[in-house]
Scaffold this motif. Structure first.
Motif, PDB file in Angstrom:
ATOM      1  N   GLU A 364       1.028  -1.024   0.244  1.00  0.00           N
ATOM      2  CA  GLU A 364       0.003   0.065   0.071  1.00  0.00           C
ATOM      3  C   GLU A 364       0.878   1.205   0.050  1.00  0.00           C
ATOM      4  O   GLU A 364       0.640   2.250  -1.028  1.00  0.00           O
ATOM      5  CB  GLU A 364      -0.744  -0.095   1.235  1.00  0.00           C
ATOM      6  CG  GLU A 364      -2.151   0.928   1.343  1.00  0.00           C
ATOM      7  CD  GLU A 364      -2.643   1.019   2.670  1.00  0.00           C
ATOM      8  OE1 GLU A 364      -2.372  -0.231   3.632  1.00  0.00           O
ATOM      9  OE2 GLU A 364      -3.215   1.742   3.119  1.00  0.00           O
ATOM     10  N   MET A 368       1.349   3.856  -3.091  1.00  0.00           N
ATOM     11  CA  MET A 368       0.963   5.518  -2.829  1.00  0.00           C
ATOM     12  C   MET A 368       2.444   6.329  -2.900  1.00  0.00           C
ATOM     13  O   MET A 368       2.108   7.392  -3.567  1.00  0.00           O
ATOM     14  CB  MET A 368       0.612   5.554  -1.556  1.00  0.00           C
ATOM     15  CG  MET A 368      -0.656   5.070  -1.022  1.00  0.00           C
ATOM     16  SD  MET A 368      -1.979   5.513  -2.233  1.00  0.00           S
ATOM     17  CE  MET A 368      -2.422   7.364  -1.604  1.00  0.00           C
ATOM     18  N   VAL A 397      -7.283  11.612  -7.345  1.00  0.00           N
ATOM     19  CA  VAL A 397      -6.608   9.974  -7.507  1.00  0.00           C
ATOM     20  C   VAL A 397      -6.086   9.557  -6.223  1.00  0.00           C
ATOM     21  O   VAL A 397      -6.596   8.730  -5.494  1.00  0.00           O
ATOM     22  CB  VAL A 397      -6.118   9.815  -8.689  1.00  0.00           C
ATOM     23  CG1 VAL A 397      -5.288   8.321  -8.583  1.00  0.00           C
ATOM     24  CG2 VAL A 397      -6.880   9.884 -10.102  1.00  0.00           C
ATOM     25  N   SER A 402      -8.677   6.825  -4.091  1.00  0.00           N
ATOM     26  CA  SER A 402      -7.809   5.697  -3.757  1.00  0.00           C
ATOM     27  C   SER A 402      -8.615   5.094  -2.551  1.00  0.00           C
ATOM     28  O   SER A 402      -8.455   3.885  -2.170  1.00  0.00           O
ATOM     29  CB  SER A 402      -6.591   5.983  -3.669  1.00  0.00           C
ATOM     30  OG  SER A 402      -6.079   6.798  -2.630  1.00  0.00           O
ATOM     31  N   ILE A 407      -8.362   0.935  -2.061  1.00  0.00           N
ATOM     32  CA  ILE A 407      -6.773   0.729  -2.265  1.00  0.00           C
ATOM     33  C   ILE A 407      -5.899   1.237  -1.233  1.00  0.00           C
ATOM     34  O   ILE A 407      -5.027   0.328  -1.018  1.00  0.00           O
ATOM     35  CB  ILE A 407      -6.282   1.073  -3.808  1.00  0.00           C
ATOM     36  CG1 ILE A 407      -7.374   0.530  -4.870  1.00  0.00           C
ATOM     37  CG2 ILE A 407      -5.148   1.169  -4.042  1.00  0.00           C
ATOM     38  CD1 ILE A 407      -7.126   1.065  -6.179  1.00  0.00           C
TER      39      ILE A 407
END
Lengths: 530, 432
Positions: A364, A368, A397, A402, A407
């Motif tokens: 994750e 990012m 986004v 996200s 996500i």
């Protein structure tokens, strides 16, 4: 695999050696003007910007003169006024048959420029022609006159975009070397300010200026700079960035070992501390050596403001540097290994925000951070007018979608955002931080706090081994130089900074006299009265 | 594919392994079930009945993701097992998340278990690295399971927060003792002091109509009506909030519980150990019968202890230094200045002296347990540790005598500088 890379490298080197221009093959300047013209035609074939003006003079116009220059890079007005007009006006009256006397008259009386040189070799003449000077060949002479008529045209001196400051000069360097030299000279009006010019790059013939203050800069460092510059063997120097890579002590480190700046006042400050600057024609970025780690968190503004604010800002920058390096790693370590140290209330929230996320925290974080780096790079590369589209996409986004799509967790977005903001606080280390962050992140995912510690120790060890032109990179902290700590994390007021940093080993160490602060002056006056 | 390429690929894959898999003991927070409270009772089918409260993950802003208004922010599990860690294993068979004790906030023992001795459990907990050393120990007068069930935190959304706050209330009420697991363990193992635990129970009353004061201890204290501290846990006439009540302390002798003390005695215990911070005291008005003076009492400095051994028996000297701010003078007697204030001060001093001597008598003759740790001040009288051990303080404590010295000063009168009686059509209220 590595064998093949090595092989290719060897091939390339070989090829490069073959195409290198052999300067001496041009030979000396031929005595006959016909031969000169032929040589020039040969050397500058297909160069339609070459201008050769033929002037006849002497008795019966028997002696021919060639004024050679390249269209566009000479200052046309200067050329006409200083060279062409005087020659046309005065030469008809010269009735000498002797080419050398014409040469003497030309160089002594007729050509009015203050910048006249004499060359004997063809390659020298060619060099001057391509770098924007006019060269005068005279029939029967195996030497030529070089008149400096370079056009000063270029960008105006303006505030640099990359380094803005609240206080201090708004002037930034430009692409033109002489202008840059003037900008420095304007600030340090002293004959001890030395500017040595040399040319680098077999093909580009780029002018490089080594700038230092004699008596302040350590002679050994100046010598070392010249030596390293002399060893550069390449055909093109387009920017100081290329020089930087050639002369850095350790070529494999992520950390900057050579400083660069676009700001004149900053550079003047560095010179006065005893550093050596390298200016390169065609780029506004000026290099300074030696470069120490502490310079990354110093800013020009610091010296123009009260020491309290400056010290606070420096500590803040250090904090930002550590944060931008370590925050994602710490977060991953906490979430994956060290639940014990998270306050319970935060952990309940954490667990809730992690619940819907399909990826482990490491992936994750990686996603990012990479998304952020992409946005940053896109922001640099894209044409300016479409900037707005990018920032909208980035904000939506990265920030909203996200999280909504599950996500990334809310917290991770915050972590990456803080990391990003912090990384911009210390511009010289943005690139180093960008890569080292991943190392810390992987270490944290592998071994938790222990892994982060191992990585931190490794990075610090690496920093300790670095040197910039012989000066330890982490000075004044390692080796600890108590004397120099006055301008490190905590800055003493400028009136107390009466000696230069010792670590640079200048010849002359004292900056000012003790007691030049106002109260102290008053006190002195009072005691005199008493 | 040549050898070099193959090797490079394997090296890369190998290097990626640790990065992608992370370490073997890595656990993500949402894979763990965090126990916030552990209750231990005697089991029906086995030695122990364990009750676990496991926190539900909740998002930050919507006030408890696990919980709508009527839903509890935790899940409660019970299991019967021979020992603590066995029980954890068994719970893992029906709780989906891996049980973690790292954020445990409280351990509750039933008094039945405590009276048999907590040694086996304490030793398991001190060895296990998951138990926090600073968590409080509670003894539930009925069962731990019932006590935990009655924790329905109305005031805080998070049960963990409830536990964190409620066991810190000794700082402003003095009605529960200051207990930390680590200290509890050390005291239980020590030869110079005995531990205490917080006394808890689920409240007896469900509605205000049921209120009674049959179980109050006010008669013991020689009062006509119960004061705030004259209750044991569970007996307080009150409803609302969490039904779990914490007041009083459980007296231990070593690791065995030997008795209970009410809230008033708990204040005295805090005073004697020096852990007292401040609390509101109700004092009978010395000049006006039937009225009370309310004082906010603090320690002006830590108590001074001095222990002597006279003829082989301990003699304990205690000096308590207290100060107070007037909160309320019901009788409108002018206690702010002069003689009146001295009268009030000496009245408080004698009241405290009386309470302390009653408390010490109880610990000496009834419980025979040195819960105030006077033994720690006696140790210095012995030259070697062997001599001290041979003296056997804990068994000599029952023969102890004591002297008490209390200094009390009124410091601030609050916002009223001079009390005046109210005046009505019938004249001043004190003339009536």
């Amino acid at each position: 695999m590595f064998g093949r890379i090595r092989e290719r490298y060897r091939e390339a080197k070989h090829k490069f050696a073959n195409v290198r221009v052999d300067a001496s093959s041009y030979g000396p300047i031929p005595g006959k003007i016909k031969a000169v013209q032929a040589r020039l035609d040969e050397i500058f074939s297909q160069c339609n910007d070459l201008v050769i003006k033929e002037i006849s003079c002497g008795k019966d116009g028997r002696i021919k003169i060639l004024v050679v220059h390249i269209e566009g890079i000479v200052d046309r007005r200067l050329l006409n006024q200083d060279v062409i007009h005087p020659i046309l006006d005065y030469l008809p009256s010269v009735q000498s048959e002797d080419s050398s006397s014409i040469y003497q008259q030309l160089s002594k009386c007729i050509v009015i420029s203050s910048d006249i040189k004499e060359v004997h070799e063809m390659w020298q003449a060619v060099n001057f022609i391509v770098s924007g000077d006019a060269v005068i060949f005279i029939d029967g002479e195996d030497r030529a006159l070089v008149v400096g008529v370079k056009s000063p045209e270029g960008r105006q001196v303006e505030e640099p975009d990359t380094e803005t400051s609240i206080r201090g000069s708004r002037e930034g360097f430009v692409e033109n070397l002489p202008t840059n030299m003037v900008l420095i000279r304007k600030r340090i009006k002293n004959p001890d300010l030395k500017m040595e010019i040399m040319q680098l790059g077999e093909r580009t013939k780029t002018d490089i200026c080594i700038c230092y203050i004699k008596g302040l800069a350590n002679e050994e460092i100046v010598r070392e700079v010249k030596e390293r510059l002399g060893k550069i063997n390449t055909d093109a120097i387009l920017d100081t960035g290329i020089i930087e890579q050639y002369i850095a002590d350790n070529r494999l480190t992520l950390f900057p070992l050579v400083g660069n700046s676009e700001k004149c006042d900053k550079l003047a400050g560095k010179l006065l501390e005893g550093r050596v600057a390298i200016i390169c024609d065609g780029t506004p970025y000026v290099l300074t050596v030696p470069y120490l780690f502490i310079e990354s968190i110093q800013a020009t503004d610091d010296y123009f403001d009260h020491a309290f604010f400056a010290s606070f800002m420096r500590l803040l920058r250090l904090l930002a540097l550590l944060t931008s390096n370590l925050l994602p790693a710490l977060y991953v370590a906490l979430v994956v290994f060290h639940h014990t140290v998270i306050p319970f209330k935060l952990m309940i929230t954490l667990a809730a925000s992690q619940q819907g996320i399909p990826f482990p925290p490491f992936i994750e974080a990686l996603l990012m951070i990479i998304a952020f780096e992409l946005l940053r790079e896109a922001g640099v590369r894209m044409p300016r007018p479409i900037g707005q589209a990018l920032s909208i996409v980035g904000a939506i986004v990265l920030g909203e979608a996200s999280v909504a799509a599950g996500i990334a967790s809310n917290l991770m977005v915050i972590i990456v955002a803080i990391t990003a903001v912090c990384s911009f606080v210390v511009p010289p280390l943005i690139r180093a931080t960008m890569l080292i962050r991943f190392v810390f992140l992987a270490a944290a995912n592998f071994l938790g706090f222990l892994g982060i510690m191992v990585a931190v120790v490794a990075v610090f060890t690496h920093l300790c081994t670095l040197r910039s032109f012989g000066i330890p990179y982490l000075a004044p902290f390692s080796p600890l130089t108590a004397h120099d700590l006055k301008d490190s994390l905590i800055m003493v007021p400028i009136w107390a900074m009466i000696t230069r940093p010792k670590i640079l080993r200048q010849q002359e160490n004292v900056r000012g006299v003790k007691g030049s602060k106002r109260q102290e002056v008053d006190k002195g006056r009072d005691s005199q009265k008493g | 594919m040549n050898k070099g390429k193959l090797l490079a690929i394997f090296i890369m894959l190998g290097a990626m392994c640790p990065v992608m898999t992370s370490c073997f003991d890595a656990r993500e927070v949402d894979d763990m079930g965090f126990v916030i409270a552990l209750g231990l009772d005697k089991g029906k089918t086995n030695a122990l009945r364990m009750t676990l409260q496991i926190a539900k993950p909740m998002a930050g802003d919507n006030g408890g993701g696990g919980g709508k208004d009527d839903e509890l922010p935790y899940a409660q599990f019970s299991v019967e097992a021979p020992a603590i860690y066995t029980g954890l294993n068994m719970i893992n068979t029906f709780a989906s998340k891996q049980i973690s004790l790292t954020h445990i906030k409280v351990v509750v023992f039933s008094s039945e278990l405590a009276r048999e001795g907590l040694g086996p459990y304490l030793r398991a907990m001190i060895r296990g690295r998951e138990f926090r050393l600073n968590m409080p120990i509670v003894v539930a007068r009925s069962t731990a399971e019932e006590y935990l069930k009655s924790v329905d935190p109305k005031l805080v959304l998070n049960a963990a927060k409830f536990y964190e706050l409620v066991y810190q209330s000794y700082r402003y009420t003095g009605l529960i003792p200051k207990v930390e697991f680590h200290d509890f363990y050390l005291a239980a193992e020590s030869n110079c002091r005995n531990p205490v635990a917080i006394l808890g129970n689920s409240g007896r009353f469900l509605t205000a109509e049921d209120f009674d004061i049959d179980n109050s201890t006010f008669r013991e204290h020689g009062r006509s009506a119960p004061f705030e501290g004259d209750f044991l846990a569970g007996d307080i006439p009150g409803v609302g909030g969490a039904r779990a009540e914490n007041i009083g302390l459980a007296v231990f002798d070593g690791d065995r519980m030997v008795g209970e003390l009410d809230g008033t005695d708990t204040i005295i215990h805090l005073l004697c150990t020096g852990d007292f911070v401040h609390s509101y005291w109700t004092v009978p008005d010395p000049l006006s019968e039937g009225y009370y003076v309310l004082i906010d009492v603090k320690q002006s400095r830590k108590p001074r202890h001095h222990v002597e051994i006279v003829d082989g028996d301990p003699v304990i000297h205690i000096t308590l230094n207290l100060e107070g701010d007037l909160l309320s003078v019901q009788s409108a007697v002018n206690y702010e200045v002069g003689e009146n204030s001295l009268t009030l001060e000496s009245s408080v001093e004698s009241l405290v002296k009386e309470q302390v001597s009653r408390f010490l008598d109880k610990t000496i003759s009834e419980f025979k347990s040195d819960i105030c740790g006077f033994g720690q001040h006696a140790r210095k009288l012995f030259t070697t540790w062997a001599e001290w051990e041979a003296y056997q303080w804990k068994s000599k404590y029952k023969d102890a005598t004591y002297t008490i010295n209390v200094n009390f000063k009124i410091r601030r009168p609050g916002l009223i500088l001079k009390s005046e009686p109210s005046i009505s059509s019938e004249g001043r209220s004190d003339d009536r």
